[in-house]
Design an enzyme around this catalytic site. Structure first.
Site, PDB file in Angstrom:
ATOM      1  N   PHE A 123      63.084  74.742 -31.946  1.00 57.88           N
ATOM      2  CA  PHE A 123      62.701  73.508 -32.140  1.00 57.88           C
ATOM      3  C   PHE A 123      61.135  73.348 -30.719  1.00 57.88           C
ATOM      4  O   PHE A 123      61.413  73.338 -29.999  1.00 57.88           O
ATOM      5  CB  PHE A 123      63.119  71.879 -31.493  1.00 57.88           C
ATOM      6  CG  PHE A 123      62.422  71.456 -32.708  1.00 57.88           C
ATOM      7  CD1 PHE A 123      62.060  70.907 -33.518  1.00 57.88           C
ATOM      8  CD2 PHE A 123      62.199  69.659 -31.381  1.00 57.88           C
ATOM      9  CE1 PHE A 123      61.520  69.320 -34.295  1.00 57.88           C
ATOM     10  CE2 PHE A 123      61.388  69.052 -32.316  1.00 57.88           C
ATOM     11  CZ  PHE A 123      60.977  68.867 -33.020  1.00 57.88           C
ATOM     12  N   LEU A 125      57.698  71.957 -30.202  1.00 59.55           N
ATOM     13  CA  LEU A 125      57.316  70.434 -30.704  1.00 59.55           C
ATOM     14  C   LEU A 125      56.220  70.530 -28.895  1.00 59.55           C
ATOM     15  O   LEU A 125      54.746  70.234 -28.823  1.00 59.55           O
ATOM     16  CB  LEU A 125      58.055  69.479 -30.777  1.00 59.55           C
ATOM     17  CG  LEU A 125      56.807  68.082 -30.770  1.00 59.55           C
ATOM     18  CD1 LEU A 125      55.707  68.112 -31.892  1.00 59.55           C
ATOM     19  CD2 LEU A 125      58.072  67.245 -30.290  1.00 59.55           C
ATOM     20  N   SER A 132      55.374  64.295 -23.845  1.00 60.73           N
ATOM     21  CA  SER A 132      55.793  62.967 -24.708  1.00 60.73           C
ATOM     22  C   SER A 132      54.828  62.524 -25.794  1.00 60.73           C
ATOM     23  O   SER A 132      55.372  61.663 -26.397  1.00 60.73           O
ATOM     24  CB  SER A 132      55.854  61.201 -23.191  1.00 60.73           C
ATOM     25  OG  SER A 132      56.555  61.779 -22.508  1.00 60.73           O
ATOM     26  N   GLN A 335      81.262  61.365  -6.242  1.00 61.09           N
ATOM     27  CA  GLN A 335      81.066  60.718  -5.238  1.00 61.09           C
ATOM     28  C   GLN A 335      82.609  60.709  -4.626  1.00 61.09           C
ATOM     29  O   GLN A 335      83.082  60.632  -3.832  1.00 61.09           O
ATOM     30  CB  GLN A 335      80.357  59.257  -5.827  1.00 61.09           C
ATOM     31  CG  GLN A 335      80.442  58.489  -4.277  1.00 61.09           C
ATOM     32  CD  GLN A 335      78.822  59.148  -3.752  1.00 61.09           C
ATOM     33  OE1 GLN A 335      78.037  60.149  -3.555  1.00 61.09           O
ATOM     34  NE2 GLN A 335      79.435  58.545  -1.700  1.00 61.09           N
ATOM     35  N   GLU A 362      63.838  65.445 -25.907  1.00 62.26           N
ATOM     36  CA  GLU A 362      63.679  64.455 -27.200  1.00 62.26           C
ATOM     37  C   GLU A 362      63.444  63.594 -27.483  1.00 62.26           C
ATOM     38  O   GLU A 362      63.743  62.725 -27.542  1.00 62.26           O
ATOM     39  CB  GLU A 362      64.981  64.670 -27.860  1.00 62.26           C
ATOM     40  CG  GLU A 362      66.001  66.378 -28.482  1.00 62.26           C
ATOM     41  CD  GLU A 362      66.518  66.708 -29.031  1.00 62.26           C
ATOM     42  OE1 GLU A 362      67.171  65.522 -29.929  1.00 62.26           O
ATOM     43  OE2 GLU A 362      67.426  67.612 -28.923  1.00 62.26           O
ATOM     44  N   SER A 365      63.928  58.838 -21.375  1.00 61.09           N
ATOM     45  CA  SER A 365      64.104  57.549 -20.689  1.00 61.09           C
ATOM     46  C   SER A 365      63.105  56.797 -21.614  1.00 61.09           C
ATOM     47  O   SER A 365      62.797  55.597 -22.122  1.00 61.09           O
ATOM     48  CB  SER A 365      65.085  57.218 -20.437  1.00 61.09           C
ATOM     49  OG  SER A 365      66.195  58.059 -19.896  1.00 61.09           O
TER      50      SER A 365
HETATM   51  N1  COS Z   1      59.221  58.736 -38.326  1.00 61.51           N
HETATM   52  C1  COS Z   1      58.458  58.235 -39.017  1.00 61.51           C
HETATM   53  N2  COS Z   1      57.244  58.253 -39.035  1.00 61.51           N
HETATM   54  C2  COS Z   1      57.018  57.568 -37.522  1.00 61.51           C
HETATM   55  C3  COS Z   1      57.999  57.574 -36.387  1.00 61.51           C
HETATM   56  C4  COS Z   1      59.720  57.650 -37.121  1.00 61.51           C
HETATM   57  N3  COS Z   1      60.258  57.052 -36.307  1.00 61.51           N
HETATM   58  N4  COS Z   1      57.542  56.647 -35.607  1.00 61.51           N
HETATM   59  C5  COS Z   1      55.958  56.573 -35.823  1.00 61.51           C
HETATM   60  N5  COS Z   1      55.690  57.667 -36.979  1.00 61.51           N
HETATM   61  C6  COS Z   1      54.581  57.374 -37.548  1.00 61.51           C
HETATM   62  C7  COS Z   1      54.247  55.926 -37.808  1.00 61.51           C
HETATM   63  O1  COS Z   1      54.788  55.052 -38.594  1.00 61.51           O
HETATM   64  C8  COS Z   1      52.729  55.904 -37.175  1.00 61.51           C
HETATM   65  O2  COS Z   1      52.231  55.933 -38.923  1.00 61.51           O
HETATM   66  P1  COS Z   1      50.774  55.328 -39.926  1.00 61.51           P
HETATM   67  O3  COS Z   1      49.089  56.758 -39.131  1.00 61.51           O
HETATM   68  O4  COS Z   1      50.623  56.049 -41.291  1.00 61.51           O
HETATM   69  O5  COS Z   1      50.675  53.385 -39.208  1.00 61.51           O
HETATM   70  C9  COS Z   1      52.406  57.584 -36.901  1.00 61.51           C
HETATM   71  O6  COS Z   1      53.231  58.156 -37.426  1.00 61.51           O
HETATM   72  C10 COS Z   1      52.113  57.186 -35.642  1.00 61.51           C
HETATM   73  O7  COS Z   1      52.573  56.337 -34.659  1.00 61.51           O
HETATM   74  P2  COS Z   1      52.641  55.937 -33.165  1.00 61.51           P
HETATM   75  O8  COS Z   1      51.360  55.470 -33.102  1.00 61.51           O
HETATM   76  O9  COS Z   1      53.846  55.206 -33.280  1.00 61.51           O
HETATM   77  O10 COS Z   1      52.111  57.477 -32.378  1.00 61.51           O
HETATM   78  P3  COS Z   1      52.108  57.197 -30.705  1.00 61.51           P
HETATM   79  O11 COS Z   1      51.222  58.705 -30.505  1.00 61.51           O
HETATM   80  O12 COS Z   1      51.813  56.277 -30.452  1.00 61.51           O
HETATM   81  O13 COS Z   1      53.719  57.998 -30.172  1.00 61.51           O
HETATM   82  C11 COS Z   1      55.718  58.138 -29.346  1.00 61.51           C
HETATM   83  C12 COS Z   1      54.948  57.599 -30.324  1.00 61.51           C
HETATM   84  C13 COS Z   1      55.780  57.938 -27.398  1.00 61.51           C
HETATM   85  C14 COS Z   1      57.457  57.282 -29.358  1.00 61.51           C
HETATM   86  C15 COS Z   1      56.260  59.520 -29.655  1.00 61.51           C
HETATM   87  O14 COS Z   1      55.154  60.464 -29.318  1.00 61.51           O
HETATM   88  C16 COS Z   1      57.172  60.176 -29.030  1.00 61.51           C
HETATM   89  O15 COS Z   1      58.675  59.619 -29.639  1.00 61.51           O
HETATM   90  N6  COS Z   1      56.893  61.163 -28.016  1.00 61.51           N
HETATM   91  C17 COS Z   1      58.338  61.598 -27.390  1.00 61.51           C
HETATM   92  C18 COS Z   1      57.725  63.687 -28.063  1.00 61.51           C
HETATM   93  C19 COS Z   1      58.929  63.709 -27.922  1.00 61.51           C
HETATM   94  O16 COS Z   1      60.321  63.693 -28.140  1.00 61.51           O
HETATM   95  N7  COS Z   1      59.445  65.178 -27.616  1.00 61.51           N
HETATM   96  C20 COS Z   1      60.814  66.344 -27.032  1.00 61.51           C
HETATM   97  C21 COS Z   1      60.328  67.105 -28.030  1.00 61.51           C
HETATM   98  S1  COS Z   1      62.031  67.554 -28.095  1.00 61.51           S
HETATM   99  S2  COS Z   1      62.708  68.737 -26.372  1.00 61.51           S
END
Ligand code: COS
Length: 378
Positions: A123, A125, A132, A335, A362, A365
């Site tokens: 995966f 990403l 993040s 510990q 993923e 926290s």
């Molecule tokens: N399922 C479906 N759609 C989602 C969703 C979900 N869980 N979360 C957000 N969306 C949609 C939102 O509804 C929004 O849609 P619209 O544009 O139609 O309104 C769009 O996606 C953007 O969402 P949002 O504004 O919440 O995005 P952000 O940029 O604020 O990002 C976080 C939110 C920080 C939560 C996200 O970037 C994230 O999870 N980051 C961590 C990534 C990660 O886990 N990386 C590890 C990789 S694997 S080791």
């Protein structure tokens, strides 16, 4: 033997108890494996888990849903026996999550290989400049005759270097930010894809930085529609974050088991460590954390399996709590072992290293806290 009374909770069906018993028996024979050569160990684990039939649960047929409770039970059990076995299983599911949930019929053909252990998935990403903040993804996918040309870098990619295919997210530019990303299936032998760096970490597993230099992918490699990549990534993470919590839970159970064995040992001066109320207090806190983590993990999994369209909040709570609690449980277990706990090669020393990354990958926290806070704020 870890406490398995949770299998009587109403979240589970008889098939889950059967799966758990079968996997437990398999683990007793096959785990732990030698971690000396992690690439070879992971390849062998994927093949063995495939042959034994457990990898079938890492994906689903077109007419069925992923069973998240099974995914969690498998990760919990494997992680309790051998973190590398959990890793090998988990990446087949996460790597193929977008195909399982959104793939075309042709793309789904890969599932047959990953679910039988004949192909390894990854995966891709995270990027050097976007961990993040997925909306900031910079890897570009530009239109080219017959398909797409991809350029950029991905880092901290688990199975990087041994994977047969990568699920990759890139900017296709339909809109700025999150709405301009797309998901692609990229075979490992694609021209222009190189492993730029192998990354060593505190609990070794195959991990790499990838470089994409004009990788050409056909139209058929696109998953879903252009611009849907962010939502695809988030939907996959919603399903797989509870499974990270489950792996942490397995490690925490192991930590508690190791602590119990240690504190029951007769001491030179008579009695045991368990005779001391202060030690009992620690054991009680560990047991509560384990059960609370299990409740959150299996609540999230059960909710998805019952047909909830989204479990964003439940998944974030399960991952956040279970990984943080497991770190505390394992720290206490170490510990209670005194100096033996920090000896290289002891079970709690390995757990101490194994658990750490789960609070980061993923969605770290603090990302889970952001997701939960947004949900409670409405
Ligand atoms: N399922 C479906 N759609 C989602 C969703 C979900 N869980 N979360 C957000 N969306 C949609 C939102 O509804 C929004 O849609 P619209 O544009 O139609 O309104 C769009 O996606 C953007 O969402 P949002 O504004 O919440 O995005 P952000 O940029 O604020 O990002 C976080 C939110 C920080 C939560 C996200 O970037 C994230 O999870 N980051 C961590 C990534 C990660 O886990 N990386 C590890 C990789 S694997 S080791």
């Amino acid at each position: 033997m870890a406490d398995r009374s949770f299998l009587d909770w109403p979240f589970f069906e008889p098939r889950h108890r059967e799966l758990s018993a079968a996997l437990e028996a398999w683990c007793a024979v096959h785990l732990p494996v030698d971690h000396g050569d992690v690439d070879a160990a992971c390849k062998a684990l994927v093949a063995a888990l495939g042959q034994a039939g457990f990898l079938r649960h890492s994906g689903a047929d077109a007419d069925e849903a992923l069973d998240v409770r099974s995914l969690c039970l498998i990760r919990e059990t494997l992680a309790r026996h051998d973190a590398l076995a959990d890793f090998a299983f988990a990446m087949q599911g996460l790597g193929m999550g977008a195909v399982t949930l959104f793939g075309s019929e042709a793309q789904r053909a890969w599932l047959e290989k990953t679910r039988s252990g004949r192909a390894i998935a990854a995966f891709a990403l995270t990027e050097p400049g976007a961990g993040s903040d997925v909306a900031n993804t910079a890897t570009l996918a530009e239109r080219a005759p017959g398909g797409w040309r991809l350029s950029g870098e991905k880092t901290y990619i688990s199975n990087g270097g041994i994977a047969d295919l990568y699920l990759i997210f890139a900017r296709t530019g339909e809109a700025p930010g999150a709405r301009g990303l797309s998901a692609f299936l990229m075979p490992a032998d694609s021209a222009g894809l190189t492993i730029a760096e192998r990354i060593e970490v505190i609990a070794p597993h195959p991990l790499a930085r990838l470089k994409l230099d004009g990788v050409m992918l056909p139209d058929a490699a696109l998953i879903g529609r252009p611009g849907e990549g962010f939502k695809i990534a988030m939907s996959v993470l919603d399903v797989f974050r509870p499974t990270v919590g489950a792996a942490a839970l397995g490690m925490a159970r192991r930590g508690l088991d190791e602590a119990l064995a240690r504190v029951r040992r007769p001491r030179a001066g008579g009695g045991t460590l368990a005779d001391h109320q202060i030690v009992q207090g620690h054991l009680a806190d560990m047991a509560v954390r384990v059960d609370a983590a299990a409740l959150l993990v299996y609540r999230a999994a059960w909710t998805k399996d019952m047909g909830a369209p989204r479990i964003t909040r439940e998944a974030a709570m399960a991952k956040l709590y279970a990984t943080e609690a497991a770190q505390e449980v394992i720290d206490t277990a170490l510990q209670l072992h005194g100096g033996d706990g920090v000896r290289h090669g002891s079970a709690v020393e390995a757990l101490y290293r194994d658990i750490r990354a789960l609070r980061i990958y993923e969605g770290a926290s603090d990302v889970q806290r952001v997701v939960i806070a947004r949900s409670v704020l409405g």
